[in-house]
Design a protein around this motif. Structure first.
Motif, short mmCIF file in Angstrom:
data_model
loop_
_atom_site.label_atom_id
_atom_site.label_comp_id
_atom_site.label_asym_id
_atom_site.label_seq_id
_atom_site.Cartn_x
_atom_site.Cartn_y
_atom_site.Cartn_z
N TYR A 116 0.81 -1.22 0.00
CA TYR A 116 0.00 0.00 0.00
C TYR A 116 0.85 1.27 0.00
O TYR A 116 0.31 2.38 -0.16
CB TYR A 116 -0.96 -0.01 1.19
N THR A 117 2.15 1.13 0.18
CA THR A 117 3.02 2.30 0.12
C THR A 117 3.63 2.50 -1.27
O THR A 117 4.43 3.41 -1.47
CB THR A 117 4.17 2.15 1.14
N THR A 118 3.24 1.67 -2.24
CA THR A 118 3.78 1.78 -3.60
C THR A 118 3.65 3.19 -4.18
O THR A 118 4.57 3.66 -4.86
CB THR A 118 3.08 0.76 -4.53
N PRO A 119 2.54 3.92 -3.97
CA PRO A 119 2.43 5.27 -4.55
C PRO A 119 3.52 6.24 -4.10
O PRO A 119 3.66 7.31 -4.71
CB PRO A 119 1.04 5.74 -4.07
N GLY A 129 10.26 0.18 -12.86
CA GLY A 129 8.93 -0.34 -13.17
C GLY A 129 8.55 -1.56 -12.37
O GLY A 129 7.35 -1.86 -12.22
N ASN A 130 9.54 -2.29 -11.84
CA ASN A 130 9.24 -3.45 -11.00
C ASN A 130 8.58 -3.06 -9.68
O ASN A 130 7.95 -3.88 -9.03
CB ASN A 130 10.52 -4.25 -10.69
N GLY A 131 8.74 -1.80 -9.31
CA GLY A 131 8.20 -1.35 -8.03
C GLY A 131 6.69 -1.48 -7.93
O GLY A 131 6.14 -1.59 -6.83
N PHE A 132 6.01 -1.48 -9.07
CA PHE A 132 4.54 -1.57 -9.06
C PHE A 132 4.05 -3.01 -8.93
O PHE A 132 2.83 -3.24 -8.95
CB PHE A 132 3.96 -0.93 -10.31
N ALA A 133 4.97 -3.96 -8.78
CA ALA A 133 4.55 -5.35 -8.58
C ALA A 133 3.75 -5.51 -7.30
O ALA A 133 2.92 -6.41 -7.18
CB ALA A 133 5.78 -6.27 -8.54
N GLY A 134 3.98 -4.61 -6.34
CA GLY A 134 3.23 -4.68 -5.10
C GLY A 134 1.81 -4.14 -5.22
O GLY A 134 0.97 -4.40 -4.36
N PHE A 135 1.52 -3.39 -6.28
CA PHE A 135 0.21 -2.77 -6.45
C PHE A 135 -0.14 -2.86 -7.94
O PHE A 135 -0.29 -1.86 -8.64
CB PHE A 135 0.27 -1.31 -6.00
N HIS A 136 -0.27 -4.10 -8.42
CA HIS A 136 -0.36 -4.36 -9.86
C HIS A 136 -1.64 -3.83 -10.49
O HIS A 136 -1.73 -3.71 -11.71
CB HIS A 136 -0.25 -5.86 -10.13
N GLN A 137 -2.64 -3.50 -9.67
CA GLN A 137 -3.88 -2.95 -10.22
C GLN A 137 -3.64 -1.60 -10.93
O GLN A 137 -4.43 -1.19 -11.77
CB GLN A 137 -4.92 -2.76 -9.11
#
Length: 541
Positions: free
Chosen positions: A24-27, A149-157
């Motif tokens: 949830y901290t991905t943003p 770009g791999n960082g969004f793997a935690g928030f793939h939506q």
């Protein structure tokens, strides 16, 4: 200068907090570079000597902290097989080398800022960063684990549009957000909070649009995505064999019997694939004579119970040559040569066998990087457990086709980080992705969670189900939206089954691969030319 270092550390901390396995901290990725950009701007405008070195060092602090905090587990893995001092030195390759390459991108950004407008310098920074990421997934010391770009793997939506751009779309997204927001905040700071000019009102709207529009499109795509019904039943096995003592705690026969027992425990007569993890068949097997091995006979006896059954498994295999046919071939006393492989095998109940040799080998562990130039280091790697390039490989991926015609992509461990490489399997006819891995090397660390999360991005990029078999890691089924539908517990021997939907359609990304990376790398050369030309010298504005 001390405050600048603190700002650099703050950026490193925000990047780590935004990185998987955090969700949830991905943003935070959208603002994480703001502190270090302020620090760099302060250096550029300040009365400092050797500004270029200070830029490099300050940015390096951010990148080193982020890298070390996110992939500390590399040291854990290496320290299991090598002395602590040697393990620390080898760990500097992913920790330090990645940070240095990132810092070089900032250093080149400074060169542009000295001579051109902020907009040109910002575009250059994005291009230099993409060029670094492309290099770090292409050369002998490849380690694309930390691509932005791999960082969004935690928030793939938020990144369903990776089916068009791949992870490089995420890299561009992160940098656009950070660079535009920095310009807004710095302009406001220069005006000391006074009323901002019209441009200052427009830019916040642009920044919000850059965040909101891709997110809204992605979530809409996520909620509306429907898979075409084309079912196949797959069983994934997690045997949980301790990787560091697998040859002393269990015999090969016991390991095979354990895999069969777990498979039988949940399989049904119509099960089509049994996915076993990396090196699950641990007996070094001659590929040309596998049909005469006792393991093959045992596995055929198991498959006879399943009419359409196929075993897709990791295997340790080798081939014999009359001559040194490959650069990795090693001589024998009888004048012959042999190649060992970290491989995957597909066994059908018809007796047909297919092999795939892992291509993306781990530098220093599975291959000697820059083999010709660093051949003098071979004795050092051998003395401390490295393979010095002992594994052979194949240049391109190959698809396993079952007797029913289903195409499976046999992706071995480390290879699942490469989006464009996995896409090559799909272009060749793979209808689902089978990742076979052994994540036990890293222990119960973030490494196993990150590796699992990255597999979600491969599912989105290609709109393929992923069946992931991880010995002592986390095995899982991931659908075409990137959702983890089922997953196992860590360090638990078990098996899971799932009816997956096969897909034959090709996404834009599957067809075109990392085109954004090549555009960015090409642009970086143009910006290097601008730096070299020194057409004009302007103060930072």
């Amino acid at each position: 200068m001390k405050n600048n270092y603190l700002l650099a550390l703050l950026s490193g901390f925000l990047l780590w907090l935004a990185w998987p396995p955090f969700t949830y901290t991905t943003p935070l990725l959208f603002i994480a570079f703001i502190p270090v950009l302020f620090a760099l701007e302060e250096i550029m405008r300040g009365e400092y000597k050797k500004k270029g070195k200070k830029i490099f060092l300050t940015a390096g602090i951010t990148c080193l902290f982020w890298n070390t905090a996110s992939i500390y587990w590399v040291f854990n893995a290496v320290n299991e097989i090598m002395p602590t001092v040697i393990a620390a030195l080898i760990s500097l390759i992913p920790f330090g080398l990645g940070a240095v390459l990132m810092a070089i991108a900032f250093r080149l950004y400074y060169q542009l800022r000295k001579r051109y407008s902020y907009s040109i310098a910002a575009a250059g920074l994005i291009s230099f960063w993409i060029a670094y990421e492309l290099l770090h997934q292409s050369w002998d010391l490849s380690f694309p684990w930390m691509n932005l770009g791999n960082g969004f793997a935690g928030f793939h939506q938020l990144v369903q549009w990776y089916e068009y751009t791949g992870v490089y779309g995420g890299t561009v997204w992160v940098w656009l957000s950070n660079l535009i927001l920095f310009q807004i905040l710095y302009t406001y700071r220069l005006n000391k909070g006074n009323k901002i000019a019209q441009k200052g009102i427009i830019m916040p709207l642009v920044w919000l649009a850059i965040i909101i529009i891709p997110s809204a499109l992605s979530i809409t795509r996520y909620l509306g995505y429907e898979e075409h019904t084309n079912p196949a039943e797959v069983v994934v096995v997690q045997p949980n064999v301790e990787p560091y003592s697998k040859y002393t705690t269990m015999t090969v026969e016991d390991q095979i019997n354990n895999l069969i027992r777990l498979s039988d425990s949940i399989a049904q007569p119509n099960t089509e694939f049994f996915i076993w993890p990396e090196t699950a068949i641990s007996e070094l097997t001659n590929e040309e004579t596998i049909h005469t091995s006792r393991i093959f006979v045992r596995l055929q006896d198991f498959l006879n119970r399943y009419k359409n059954g196929n075993i897709l498994s990791g295997i340790e295999s080798y081939l014999m040559y009359d001559t040194a046919k490959t650069s990795s071939a090693r001589p024998l006393e009888n004048g012959m040569y042999w190649d060992a492989f970290n491989a995957a095998v597909l066994l059908e109940n018809s007796g047909k066998v297919q092999f795939y040799h892992k291509s993306k080998l781990v530098p220093g562990v599975e291959k000697m990087p820059f083999r010709e130039s660093l051949s003098f280091m071979t004795p050092l790697f051998a003395a401390f457990g490295g393979s010095t390039g002992a594994y052979g490989s194949q240049a391109e991926p190959s698809v396993f086709y079952a007797q029913s015609g289903i195409g499976a992509a046999p992706v071995i461990c480390y290879e699942s980080i490469w989006g464009d490489y996995v896409a090559e399997y799909i272009k060749k006819g793979a209808q689902f992705v089978a990742i076979v891995t052994n994540d036990g090397w890293w222990g119960n660390t973030a490494g196993k969670d990150q590796h699992l999360a990255y597999a979600k991005l491969r599912a989105i990029e290609n709109r393929r189900w992923v069946a992931r078999s991880a010995n002592t890691g986390i095995s899982a089924f991931i659908n075409q939206r990137g959702d983890i539908v089922q997953q196992t517990e860590w360090w638990t021997p078990t098996a899971i089954k799932q009816e997956i939907n096969l897909n034959e359609e090709l996404t834009f990304y599957t067809r075109h691969g990392d085109y954004l990376a090549y555009i960015g790398a090409g642009a970086s050369f143009l910006f290097l030319i601008l730096i070299a030309l020194r057409l004009k010298k302007t103060k930072p504005v």
